[in-house]
Every structure is written in structure tokens, then in C-alpha cells.
Design a protein around this motif. Structure first.
Motif, PDB file in Angstrom:
ATOM      1  N   CYS A  23      16.859   7.616 -19.068  1.00  0.00           N
ATOM      2  CA  CYS A  23      18.218   8.162 -19.189  1.00  0.00           C
ATOM      3  C   CYS A  23      19.119   7.150 -19.889  1.00  0.00           C
ATOM      4  O   CYS A  23      19.190   5.995 -19.489  1.00  0.00           O
ATOM      5  CB  CYS A  23      18.761   8.490 -17.804  1.00  0.00           C
ATOM      6  SG  CYS A  23      20.507   8.901 -17.823  1.00  0.00           S
ATOM      7  N   CYS A  26      22.052   6.249 -16.835  1.00  0.00           N
ATOM      8  CA  CYS A  26      21.754   5.453 -15.635  1.00  0.00           C
ATOM      9  C   CYS A  26      20.519   4.570 -15.824  1.00  0.00           C
ATOM     10  O   CYS A  26      20.176   3.795 -14.939  1.00  0.00           O
ATOM     11  CB  CYS A  26      21.576   6.359 -14.409  1.00  0.00           C
ATOM     12  SG  CYS A  26      20.069   7.357 -14.453  1.00  0.00           S
ATOM     13  N   CYS A  45      19.259  14.305 -17.212  1.00  0.00           N
ATOM     14  CA  CYS A  45      18.644  13.289 -16.358  1.00  0.00           C
ATOM     15  C   CYS A  45      18.483  13.851 -14.945  1.00  0.00           C
ATOM     16  O   CYS A  45      19.446  14.333 -14.357  1.00  0.00           O
ATOM     17  CB  CYS A  45      19.514  12.037 -16.341  1.00  0.00           C
ATOM     18  SG  CYS A  45      19.010  10.860 -15.075  1.00  0.00           S
ATOM     19  N   CYS A  48      20.943  11.401 -12.443  1.00  0.00           N
ATOM     20  CA  CYS A  48      22.419  11.370 -12.500  1.00  0.00           C
ATOM     21  C   CYS A  48      22.992  12.621 -13.156  1.00  0.00           C
ATOM     22  O   CYS A  48      24.215  12.753 -13.262  1.00  0.00           O
ATOM     23  CB  CYS A  48      22.900  10.115 -13.221  1.00  0.00           C
ATOM     24  SG  CYS A  48      22.654  10.152 -15.005  1.00  0.00           S
TER      25      CYS A  48
HETATM   26 ZN   LIG Z   1      20.604   9.310 -15.506  1.00  0.00          ZN
END
Ligand SMILES: [Zn+2]
Ligand SMILES: [Zn+2]
Length: 307
Positions: A23, A26, A45, A48
Motif C-alpha cells: 500500500c 500505510c 488497501c 487502511c
Molecule cells: Zn494501506
């Protein structure tokens, strides 16, 4: 004028046909199985819920691999030509006074291979059939960004149980590591229940409010809310005894996040224990956590059935 050449690189998948993703927001790692799920160019993702173009989820290893292939494919033929002209020069000069020796071993471009990491939980999305793999708690499917709240909840608990099983492989003197794993399972169990709450709040706004945000982390507040809206008590959904132990471990989780794990007066008041324990740390064992995760699962399922 030089030509701009584009090189198409197919990224290799692991032994299960899975492709690693990272991602951009994050930085967490997950895998998806190409050919399953939706035919879309975006990715979400699973941790997150950040969404952007799939190509931006390429891992550093994959970028290095693709670069090495591109360099080999584009510069390789050019340097082969160059090497040939140098060899010609070498031949034309080797009888003259000035000799010219060509060393071409530096024209080698190694491909930077990599292997994808192992992840603990494999999930098949019940909305779009994407096969993907994650580590620990996750929130949604990378393709359709959906997934029923229950399947995420159960998979998250399964991951925590798996992690707990690592304890049996530890040496008896590895007590610190054992404590870390137990606390990790406790925190993960509470987080799974909290994530379930946030999902249910979105699905059933008339029963579960969006605020307070962490309602499912606070059993007193949740109890009070449910008795008002649904006239149910949490201890009716599981046994009185199970609720008592669940409540105790939620308080242990609370002091671990807010008081370095040490018992304070608030803890004493809530679980009704000896005030002499203030300043000490509660002892928890693996069996407590195994039961805790089972009871959370039972409570989550029972609660969902009431909505
Ligand atoms: Zn993420
Ligand atoms: Zn999906």
C-alpha cells in the motif's frame, strides 16, 4: 534523437499464483491472485482502505526486478553492437604499435529476482471472488472494497488464534516473547471486535451509532447502548461467567494501552479486585487468550444475529 522505448514486464507470481502488493499509504504488504476478482485498474488497501491505481501498489522488489529486465532488454542489444565495434577495433589494432584490448564482462546486467513473502491468512471475497492474502487484521477486499463484516471478523480472529499457537514452539525460558505474543493476541482480539462494531455501525446505523467511535472497545458503554436500543444485555448473548472473563481481559487491554500494563485504581474498581494489586501487572496465560478469542467470536456472531 533517441527513441523512447517502453518495455512490458510481467511480474512473476508465487507458487500459489499470488502477486505481492504494498500500500502506498500505510506501506503494509498483502497479496492478490491475478485472474480472480474484478477486471479493474484500481486497488484498495485491505488494511487502511486507501484506494488508487493498481500500478502504485507495486513493491520495491518488483520495481527493482522490472528495472533490471528493462535495462537488460533496452541496453543489452545497444551494448552488444558497441561490443562488436570495439572487437573490430581490437582486431584492426592488434598488429599496430598501439594495441587495444577490450574487456566486456562489465556489460552483464543481472536480473534482480525476488520471492514474495508468506502471509498467514488467505481470503476469498464473498462479493467478487478475489483470492487475496493478508497479515493480521484487515478491513476490506482489495478489488470490490467490500466483504461482509462477519467474514472479516472471523478471519481476523482466526489469524490471532494462529499467532497464539506459536507459543507452543517457544523455549520455556522465552517468557518475555511469550508475554508479547499473548498481549498481541489480546490487542488483536479487541481490535477485531472493534472493527466489527465499526462495520455494523455502517450497515445498521439505526441500531449501532457511528459515535462514539470506539464503542466496541468499551464494554460498559456498549452494554448501556444495547440495552437502550435493543433491550439486550451482552451477558445474555454469552454466559455470565464468559462475560465476566471477557470484561476482565478488556480491562487488561485498556491498561496495557494507557498505563504501561500496570493495574490502577480504575482497573481495581471495574474488575473488583484487591487494591493491593495497584502498580503490579496482571498475569495472563495462553488458555485465557484461547478462551477469550472463542468468546469474542461467540459474542460477535450472537450480536450480529440480533440486528
Ligand atoms: Zn494501506
Ligand atoms: Zn471483493
Amino acid at each position: 534523437m533517441s527513441d523512447i522505448t517502453s518495455v512490458h514486464v510481467t511480474l512473476p507470481t508465487d507458487s500459489k499464483g499470488m502477486l505481492g502488493r504494498e500500500c502506498p499509504q500505510c506501506k503494509k504488504y498483502f497479496k492478490v491472485k491475478p485472474g480472480t476478482g474484478l477486471d479493474i485498474s484500481d486497488c484498495t488497501c485491505p488494511y487502511c482502505e486507501h484506494k488508487e491505481a493498481s500500478e502504485n501498489f507495486t513493491t520495491d522488489d518488483q520495481i527493482e526486478y522490472a528495472k533490471s529486465i528493462a535495462v537488460k532488454q533496452t541496453l543489452g542489444p545497444i551494448l552488444k553492437d558497441f561490443e562488436r565495434s570495439l572487437k573490430n577495433l581490437e582486431r584492426s589494432t592488434n598488429k599496430s604499435f598501439i594495441s587495444f584490448k577490450v574487456e566486456t564482462s562489465s556489460f552483464n546486467f543481472p536480473i534482480k529476482y525476488y520471492t514474495e513473502k508468506d502471509l498467514e491468512t488467505e481470503v476469498i471475497c464473498d462479493s467478487c471472488n478475489l483470492v487475496f492474502a493478508v497479515y493480521g487484521i484487515f478491513a476490506c477486499c482489495p478489488d470490490c472494497s467490500r466483504l461482509t463484516s462477519m467474514s472479516i471478523f472471523l478471519k481476523s480472529l482466526e489469524a490471532s488464534k494462529k499467532r497464539l499457537s506459536v507459543i507452543s514452539k517457544l523455549q520455556p525460558n522465552e517468557t518475555e516473547l511469550q508475554e508479547v505474543i499473548l498481549m498481541d493476541a489480546l490487542v488483536a482480539g479487541v481490535s477485531s471486535f472493534d472493527s466489527l462494531g465499526k462495520r455494523l455501525a455502517r450497515e445498521f446505523p439505526s441500531f449501532i451509532p457511528e459515535k462514539p467511535r470506539n464503542l466496541f472497545q468499551n464494554l460498559d458503554a456498549l452494554q448501556e447502548h444495547l440495552s437502550k436500543t435493543l433491550s439486550i444485555k451482552l451477558s445474555d448473548l454469552i454466559t455470565e461467567d464468559e462475560y465476566k472473563r471477557l470484561y476482565y481481559l478488556f480491562q487488561v487491554r485498556h491498561i496495557s494501552s494507557h498505563n504501561f500494563g500496570e493495574i490502577d485504581s480504575d482497573f481495581v474498581k471495574k474488575v473488583n479486585c484487591d487494591p493491593k494489586l495497584i502498580g503490579s501487572k496482571p498475569t495472563i496465560v495462553k488458555e485465557d487468550l484461547i478462551e477469550f478469542l472463542d468468546v469474542i467470536e461467540k459474542l460477535g456472531i450472537a450480536l450480529r444475529s440480533k440486528l
